[in-house]
Design an enzyme around this catalytic site. Structure first.
Site, mmCIF file in Angstrom:
data_model
loop_
_atom_site.group_PDB
_atom_site.id
_atom_site.type_symbol
_atom_site.label_atom_id
_atom_site.label_comp_id
_atom_site.label_asym_id
_atom_site.label_seq_id
_atom_site.Cartn_x
_atom_site.Cartn_y
_atom_site.Cartn_z
ATOM 1 N N ARG A 57 -2.725 4.075 -13.930
ATOM 2 C CA ARG A 57 -2.935 4.266 -12.493
ATOM 3 C C ARG A 57 -3.254 5.717 -12.131
ATOM 4 N NH1 ARG A 57 -3.590 0.102 -13.719
ATOM 5 N NH2 ARG A 57 -2.598 -1.855 -13.107
ATOM 6 N N SER A 99 0.689 -3.178 -4.231
ATOM 7 C CA SER A 99 1.843 -2.785 -5.043
ATOM 8 C C SER A 99 2.388 -1.444 -4.569
ATOM 9 C CB SER A 99 1.453 -2.691 -6.521
ATOM 10 O OG SER A 99 1.094 -3.956 -7.023
ATOM 11 N N GLU A 126 3.208 4.049 -5.756
ATOM 12 C CA GLU A 126 1.803 3.825 -6.099
ATOM 13 C C GLU A 126 0.951 3.929 -4.844
ATOM 14 O OE1 GLU A 126 -0.815 0.151 -7.888
ATOM 15 O OE2 GLU A 126 0.969 0.772 -9.004
#
Length: 309
Positions: free
Chosen positions: A179, A228, A298
């Site tokens: 990520r 998320s 995130e």
């Protein structure tokens, strides 16, 4: 709150400006949470050259950020000082090339790129159906879902730096990790070249349909959410840690942990960004207390908190 109007300064500094500039523009339409304060200046460039000219002529000490589809964005209630850039249709083209290559603009929705690939018989792109954002964000975060990541298909990405210079990053220069990518924070991605492999359209379209079915069954897709919330710690699933900490359905103000998927936060119509961020921090504390594991956001949180009354 309202910021100083920067539009007269911009119009005086940037020759031949073609894009739209708006002072104190609402950021709510640019976040799936539909919360948050204004952007001091919103710039919607007419095209790549317009963006280059803008960046070359505005003061270097002005903060600049880019928004995509807003699926992974929390704008704080005090708004965003400086410049917010929103890439429009001219940055959303999708081009099919020989050799199972696809060139996509940074504003192209991931799902449209996945569908274009499937219909053209190009395999390797179906996972993009599970990422509710645009290509620019997928590049920045090495977006992934359902067994695939951007690093699996990227050849190179084209970006404009804060100075207004253009740079192309090959796969190695992107420095992909979980990520994240290693491209400079000030790099504004404008397009990318991807490579897939040969596939059969009916098979690829069926794979996309299955991803759609799984998302609908396991995620709160029709709510005001930010996707998320936390990254998965090494060896753990964030949703399991949140669930084990007793946070399923937990509320702060107008924000709630999803009952369906505990790594999603949901905003009620009356929610503020402060509610959402406070909920996320309370969840992090509960997970820390019960498991000793630190969760990291995130969702990208930007801007200033609301001024104290």
């Amino acid at each position: 709150m309202a910021f100083e109007d920067l539009t007269p300064i911009v119009r005086a500094l940037v020759p031949g400006l073609q894009g739209q500039v708006t002072a104190n523009a609402s950021m709510k339409p640019f976040s799936w949470f539909r919360t948050g304060g204004p952007a001091q200046l919103l710039f919607e460039p007419a095209g790549e050259l317009d963006l280059v000219q803008f960046l070359r002529h505005i003061p270097l000490d002005w903060p600049v950020m880019v928004v995509g589809l807003g699926s992974n964005l929390l704008v704080r209630d005090g708004g965003v000082p400086g410049v917010v850039i929103k890439l429009g249709k001219s940055f959303g083209e999708i081009e099919l090339l020989p050799g199972h290559l696809i060139r996509a603009g940074a504003a192209a929705p991931d799902v449209k790129v996945a569908r274009a690939a499937a219909e053209a018989g190009i395999a390797g792109f179906a996972f993009l159906r599970g990422i509710p954002g645009a290509i620019g964000g997928a590049l920045r975060m090495n977006g992934g879902a359902y067994g695939g990541e951007v690093t699996d298909i990227l050849v190179e990405a084209r970006a404009i730096l804060r100075s207004g210079t253009t740079q192309t990053f090959d796969h190695a220069a992107m420095g992909f990790g979980y990520r994240r990518c290693a491209a400079p924070d000030d790099a504004i991605f404008v397009s990318a070249l991807f490579r897939g492999s040969a596939g059969e359209p009916p098979v690829l379209l069926a794979a996309m349909d299955e991803i759609t079915r799984q998302r609908s069954a396991t995620q709160p897709v029709n709510t005001r959410t930010g996707g998320s919330t936390f990254r998965n710690p090494d060896g753990h699933s964030a949703w399991k840690l949140v669930d084990q900490a007793g946070c399923r359905g937990f509320r702060v103000g107008g924000a709630q942990v999803s009952e369906l998927h505990t790594n999603f936060l949901i905003a009620a119509p009356e929610a503020t960004s402060a509610d959402i961020e406070a909920l996320g921090e309370a969840v992090r504390q509960r997970v820390r207390d019960t498991s000793g594991i630190e969760l990291h956001w995130e969702i990208k949180r930007v801007g200033l908190g609301a001024p104290a009354e």
